[in-house]
Design an enzyme around this catalytic site. Sequence first.
Site, mmCIF file in Angstrom:
data_model
loop_
_atom_site.group_PDB
_atom_site.id
_atom_site.type_symbol
_atom_site.label_atom_id
_atom_site.label_comp_id
_atom_site.label_asym_id
_atom_site.label_seq_id
_atom_site.Cartn_x
_atom_site.Cartn_y
_atom_site.Cartn_z
ATOM 1 N N SER A 660 84.210 50.243 12.362
ATOM 2 C CA SER A 660 85.043 49.816 11.239
ATOM 3 C C SER A 660 86.534 49.989 11.503
ATOM 4 C CB SER A 660 84.651 50.586 9.970
ATOM 5 O OG SER A 660 84.909 51.964 10.132
ATOM 6 N N LYS A 703 87.105 54.407 1.083
ATOM 7 C CA LYS A 703 88.227 54.354 2.020
ATOM 8 C C LYS A 703 89.539 54.042 1.294
ATOM 9 C CE LYS A 703 85.430 53.012 6.010
ATOM 10 N NZ LYS A 703 85.083 51.953 6.976
#
Length: 814
Positions: A660, A703
């Site tokens: 990611s 996040k």
Amino acid sequence: MTSSKALSASRLCRKYDLKALGFKDTSELKDLHEPLGQDRAVAAIRFGIGVRHQGFNMFAFGPSGSGKTDIIRRYIEPEAAAQPVPDDWCYVNNFTTPDRPKMLRLPAGRAKDLAKQMENLTAEVRVVISAAYESEDYRTRLDVIVEQFKLKQEEAFENLQKKASEKNVAIVRTPMGLALAPSSDGKVLNPDAFSKLSPEEQEKFKKDIGELEGELQAVVRMLPELEREQRREIVKLNREVTSFTVDHLIDELREKWRDCTAVLVFFDEVQDYIINHSDVFRLSKDEAVETIPARMAADFMMQQERVIGNCQVNVLVSHKADGGAPVVYEDNPTVENLLGRIEHRSEFGSLVTDFRLIKPGALHRANGGYLILDARRLVFQPYAWETLKRELRSREIRVETLSQMMSLGSMVTLQPEPIPLDIKVILIGDPLLYYMLSQNDRDFNNLFKVPVDFDDRVPVTDEAISLYAQFIATEARKKQLMPLDRGAVEQVMERMTRFTSDTERLSSHTRSLSDLLSEADYWAASRSASRIEAQDVKHAVMAHIHRSDRMRERTQEQFQRGTMMLDTSGAKVGQINGLSVLQLGDFAFGRPSRITARVHLGRGRVIDIEREVELGGPLHSKGVLILSNFLAARYTENKPLSLTASLVFEQSYGGVDGDSASSTELYALLSALSEVPIKQSFAVTGSVNQFGEVQAIGGVNEKIEGFFDLCNFRGLTGDQGVLIPESNVKHLMLKDDVVEAAEKGLFHIYAVTNIDQGIEILTGMPGGEPDTAGNYPSETINARVKARLEAFAEAARQYVKSGSNDKASGVDDG
């Protein structure tokens, strides 16, 4: 190139408006009778219930807490109630081979009757036998037998005595037994008197005594045989009396059980056994103590208990005649809990057992119906999984102990006759276990042919929203909670959407919903409310987070105090803020990280420092390898990639995995190559492929919130934000303070589809589109990167050329 406009606040979180459903609180909503979003699983359950062929057992799998067991029972129990009641099962004594008890199959509901009748029979038999042996008729017949044999003995002795008297020989009793001696006038001659007789008289006595000794020995030998014959006659008498006494009692039972051949055979065996052991039934416990010596009374009473017990019936499983098929859930599926067990008792320091100590297992209780087991617990119990498979294959239940299976120990035990098995087994577990067993156990697919796949997500449609409101109402009533008003239902649905990390899905995870409602009910009760409102749901969510987020606060504190270095303002070359997710138990939170890149002339390597020190996982290493191929394919197609670049997560002291951050690392590389600084007010997440397309990642909400919390602490400037993949927009369910900040223009979420879009947002300089010759416009990131890489390639070419000339001149460059 698409516009780099930030996402509107309305796209950052899905809000629900349930006014169209027209309810004030959940008390007005009907119960939901069908499982929400489980059409596939329900169809499999119905099929698994309906098909009766061997091997069509079920394995229900799905996320833990998704209500699998409740749903399974909801469909099985009504079906089981309508099915025929299975037979009762008993064990009885094997009078021929006691260590191999016989099983007895009886019509449903009749096993306990038989056991009670046999218990009453033995009690009544003791009374009637005792009375029969005390009767005048029995005593008279016994006296006749005794007198007859007494007369025979006396007659034999009288004949011998008569012969001896005629020959002046007396029969005397000595310590060694009966003996013959000379006599005169009825008196035995002593040795002195005998020696004074004439030789002729002495010789005659010796001759007569010799003749009589043979007859005496014959009489003596006849006495034991007479005693044995007397005992046989007494036994015959006792059998006649016992049979006469007991026959009518057992005949009454035979009449009640004439439809059960196996029971009639058992009655015949019991009748013979009672007749053969009538002496044990004669004495009561009190009489035994009075008539038998104390040292033998205990043995006799134990023998009496054993003999009486051998006529009893051990009811293994008994059903109500109108109860339907059984549905059994075994929480602890050990071998003994599945098969049953053989218990032992202590007798004079030894462990002994008999058929009465056979105890049923879950397979016995569920025989003829359904058995539900936790697959994980079953597999982790020693020998339990193999035992279950063996029973299903053989379609028999064999009661065995672990020591028997492993051929250990020498303790006396039993080998009960196997019981036929007709059962439907339903295992409940997680998907990983299902696929592991399916792949690695060759028996699994033959025995569990019906997979029941549970989902924990429901697509959001108008119909689904209405059903979900009923789902909430049903769960609240099931747990006897306060009703929820419309606002609370909307908040619950928002939270359950957050659980899926997908604005187009609602979580049907029953345990999560139940826990949320229970916590909201607590907070509503704490303010003495009569129903749950939106504020209670929000309070429950915040309280749950607060109980779990100590480590998140500790992590944020490290950034706030400057222990962990991370900028949220300014711009720097080759430095960018990446985002990762930490999962602790059932709580996940985002953690920003500084990622840096350095480049210099080299051999075309992009060095993953995390991998070099064995802190990088394979997925992260895969992402870094993609970067070198992207650079070579885009910028140096016809030339070697002549650089060495290094990438590292700064102040990272644990493992790093996942791809990611690959787009984030690529931005850092492009900045280092172009020497254009990246704005530190941004954080980035997203993976990248070899064509520069940004791909979706997981944990996008956590996040974003992790970086927002740090920016919010330092003060929102209106320049801060996060870059995410366009394909992740549908996953955004951000918390209220992030949405509020975005709505006010203080924080921004940008969705990008490719690297060129992202680098423009991060640097303020366009990425640049190539012309037909492959050249990029000047003052673009791509033009700068290409020029830098071409310069590296030329420098490398010159270096190689100069090195060749030096070697031709005899110069050693080593």
